[in-house]
Design a protein around this motif. Structure first.
Motif, PDB file in Angstrom:
ATOM      1  N   THR A   1       0.841  -1.197   0.000  1.00 12.16           N
ATOM      2  CA  THR A   1       0.000   0.000   0.000  1.00 12.16           C
ATOM      3  C   THR A   1       0.873   1.242   0.000  1.00 12.16           C
ATOM      4  O   THR A   1       1.850   1.332   0.759  1.00 12.16           O
TER       5      THR A   1
ATOM      6  N   ASP B   1      -4.575   6.779   0.630  1.00 12.28           N
ATOM      7  CA  ASP B   1      -3.858   5.509   0.509  1.00 12.28           C
ATOM      8  C   ASP B   1      -4.438   4.721  -0.651  1.00 12.28           C
ATOM      9  O   ASP B   1      -5.636   4.829  -0.964  1.00 12.28           O
TER      10      ASP B   1
ATOM     11  N   ASP C   1      -4.004   0.605  -2.397  1.00  8.77           N
ATOM     12  CA  ASP C   1      -3.339  -0.700  -2.485  1.00  8.77           C
ATOM     13  C   ASP C   1      -2.769  -0.899  -3.887  1.00  8.77           C
ATOM     14  O   ASP C   1      -3.466  -0.682  -4.882  1.00  8.77           O
TER      15      ASP C   1
END
Length: 415
Positions: free
Chosen positions: A316, A331, A333
Motif C-alpha cells: 500500500t 492511501d 493498495d
C-alpha cells in the motif's frame, strides 16, 4: 431433528474475537486511521506505526515517550441480502415443518380436510419459499484488534506488537430438488412417506479465518540528500486458525462452529516492512508491505468440501499533507487483498481528513472503496480525545452500501 438453524455473522465474529482475544478489519485495525477512510501509511503516528507501517516508528518527536496501545479493536458487518433475518425465518419454518411431521398421523396424510394435512402442506410450502429466498445469498463480517508497545530512540526505535484479523462469510447451497420435493409435499402431503427430511441436500457454509501476528518492529531514520527517510521492518510469528463449517442446512447450528471437526491451524513466519519520507514540513509519503511471504493454507475437508486460505503480500502506498490544524491523506493498495480461494479478491483506496480544533480534540472523516467492486464502499468518521496529551481515546464508525456498518475504539497511553 430438533436442532435450530440459526447463524448470525455478528455472533460468529464476536465469538471468534472473544475466543482469541484479538482479531482486524484489513491487515490492521487502528481507530484513528480507520476513521480516516482506512488510511495511515503516511499519516499514522509513531505510536501506531507498528500496526500500519513500521517505518513510522522512527518518526517520533523529541518529546514523545513510550506509547502503549491497549487495545485497538474494530469490527465490520456486511449483509446486503438481509441474511440474518432470512435465516431466523428459515429456522422458524424448519421447526414448524418438523413439528407438523411429528404430530401428523397416517390417516391425516390422506385426509385433505384434516388439520394435520393442512399443517404439513402449509409448512412445506412456507419452507420451500424460504429456501428459494436464500438462493445465492451471502453475509460477511470482519473483526480486528491489537496491542502494541512503542519505544522511540534516536538510534533504533523498537516496538512489540500482537495483532490479529478475523473474517467470516456465510453462504448457502440450495438444492432445487429440495424445493421441488417440498412443493410436492405442499400439494400432496402423503408424498412425505417416501422422503427422509434429514437426507435433503441443501447445505449451509461458514468460512472463517483468524490470522494472529506476534512480532518485534525495528525502525531507523536516515538522511538522504536532505530528505528524512524512515525504514522499518517487523519480523513476526504468524498463527492461523481456519474454520470450514459445512453441514446440511437443516442441521446448521452456530454453536458447532468451534468444534475441532471443522477447525485446523497452522503456524509460520512472516515479515512486514515499510518506508516513509518527509518532503518539507507538510508532506509525507509512505509505502508498506504486509505479509511479504505468501502462504496458502488448506482448511479441513468436511463433507467432501475443502477451501484454501491465501496469505499474500499487500503493498500500500500513501501520501499525507499535514499542519498542526489539518491532515489530509490518501492511501491506495498496489496489490490485491486475497482470502479464501472461493471468494473474490479486493483492492482498496481511501481518502481521509482530520481537523484538530483543540489540543485535546480531533475530528475525522473519510471514504474507502474497493476498486474490484467485491467489497462494500464505506463512509467513515470518528473523534479523538487526548486529555493532558497522555491518555488518548479514539472512536470510529463506518456505514456503507449493502447494509454495511462497523465500529472501533482504541485506548493508548504515552509515558
Amino acid at each position: 431433528m430438533k436442532k435450530v438453524f440459526k447463524f448470525s455473522v455478528v455472533s460468529i465474529a464476536v465469538s471468534f474475537f472473544a475466543a482469541h482475544q484479538a482479531s482486524a478489519a484489513n491487515t490492521w485495525t487502528e481507530a484513528r486511521s480507520d476513521a480516516m477512510g482506512g488510511t495511515g501509511v503516511a499519516a499514522g503516528s509513531y505510536g501506531s506505526g507498528v500496526l500500519i507501517n513500521p517505518a513510522l516508528l522512527a518518526k517520533a518527536k523529541p518529546d514523545d515517550g513510550i506509547t502503549v496501545i491497549l487495545p485497538s479493536i474494530g469490527a465490520q458487518i456486511s449483509d446486503k441480502d438481509n441474511l440474518r433475518d432470512k435465516i431466523d425465518d428459515v429456522s422458524d419454518d424448519i421447526n414448524r415443518y418438523r413439528s407438523s411431521l411429528d404430530d401428523i398421523n397416517l390417516f391425516d396424510l390422506f385426509n385433505p380436510t384434516s388439520s394435520g394435512y393442512k399443517q404439513v402442506s402449509s409448512a412445506a410450502g412456507d419452507l420451500a419459499s424460504q429456501l428459494e429466498s436464500l438462493k445465492g445469498k451471502t453475509a460477511s463480517g470482519k473483526a480486528g484488534g491489537g496491542i502494541a508497545v512503542s519505544i522511540p530512540n534516536d538510534t533504533l526505535s523498537v516496538a512489540f506488537v500482537a495483532k490479529a484479523n478475523a473474517r467470516a462469510r456465510v453462504s448457502s447451497y440450495i438444492d432445487q430438488g429440495d424445493i421441488d420435493m417440498l412443493r410436492a409435499v405442499e400439494k400432496t402431503p402423503a408424498t412425505i412417506l417416501g422422503v427422509d427430511p434429514d437426507n435433503l441436500k441443501s447445505k449451509g457454509f461458514g468460512r472463517a479465518a483468524i490470522v494472529s501476528d506476534y512480532g518485534v518492529a525495528l525502525a531507523r531514520q536516515f538522511d538522504i540528500s536532505g530528505v528524512p527517510v524512515s525504514v522499518g521492518i517487523t519480523p513476526k510469528l504468524q498463527k492461523t486458525w481456519l474454520y470450514n463449517y459445512t453441514v446440511s442446512i437443516y442441521n446448521f447450528n452456530s454453536d458447532d462452529i468451534n468444534s475441532s471437526r471443522y477447525r485446523n491451524d497452522d503456524t509460520g513466519f512472516n515479515v512486514d516492512a515499510g518506508l516513509a519520507a518527509d518532503f518539507g514540513e507538510n508532506w509525507t509519503v509512505g509505502l508498506t508491505g504486509q505479509n511479504l511471504f505468501s502462504r496458502d493454507i488448506d482448511t479441513k475437508e468436511v463433507d467432501g468440501v475443502r477451501d484454501t486460505y491465501q496469505i499474500s503480500p499487500v503493498v500500500t502506498a500513501g501520501v499525507a499533507w499535514h499542519t498542526s490544524l489539518v491532515t489530509l491523506t490518501a492511501d491506495g493498495d498496489l496489490t490485491e487483498t486475497k482470502g479464501f480461494k472461493s471468494e473474490e479478491n479486493s483492492q482498496y483506496v481511501g481518502v481521509g481528513a482530520e481537523v484538530t480544533p483543540l489540543s485535546w480534540l480531533a475530528v475525522r472523516a473519510g471514504y474507502r472503496a474497493d476498486v474490484k467492486n467485491n467489497d462494500s464502499n464505506v463512509f467513515t468518521a470518528g473523534v479523538g480525545f487526548a486529555p493532558f496529551n497522555t491518555v488518548h481515546v479514539d472512536l470510529m464508525g463506518l456505514y456503507g452500501e449493502d447494509e454495511t456498518w462497523g465500529a472501533g475504539a482504541q485506548l493508548s497511553v504515552a509515558f
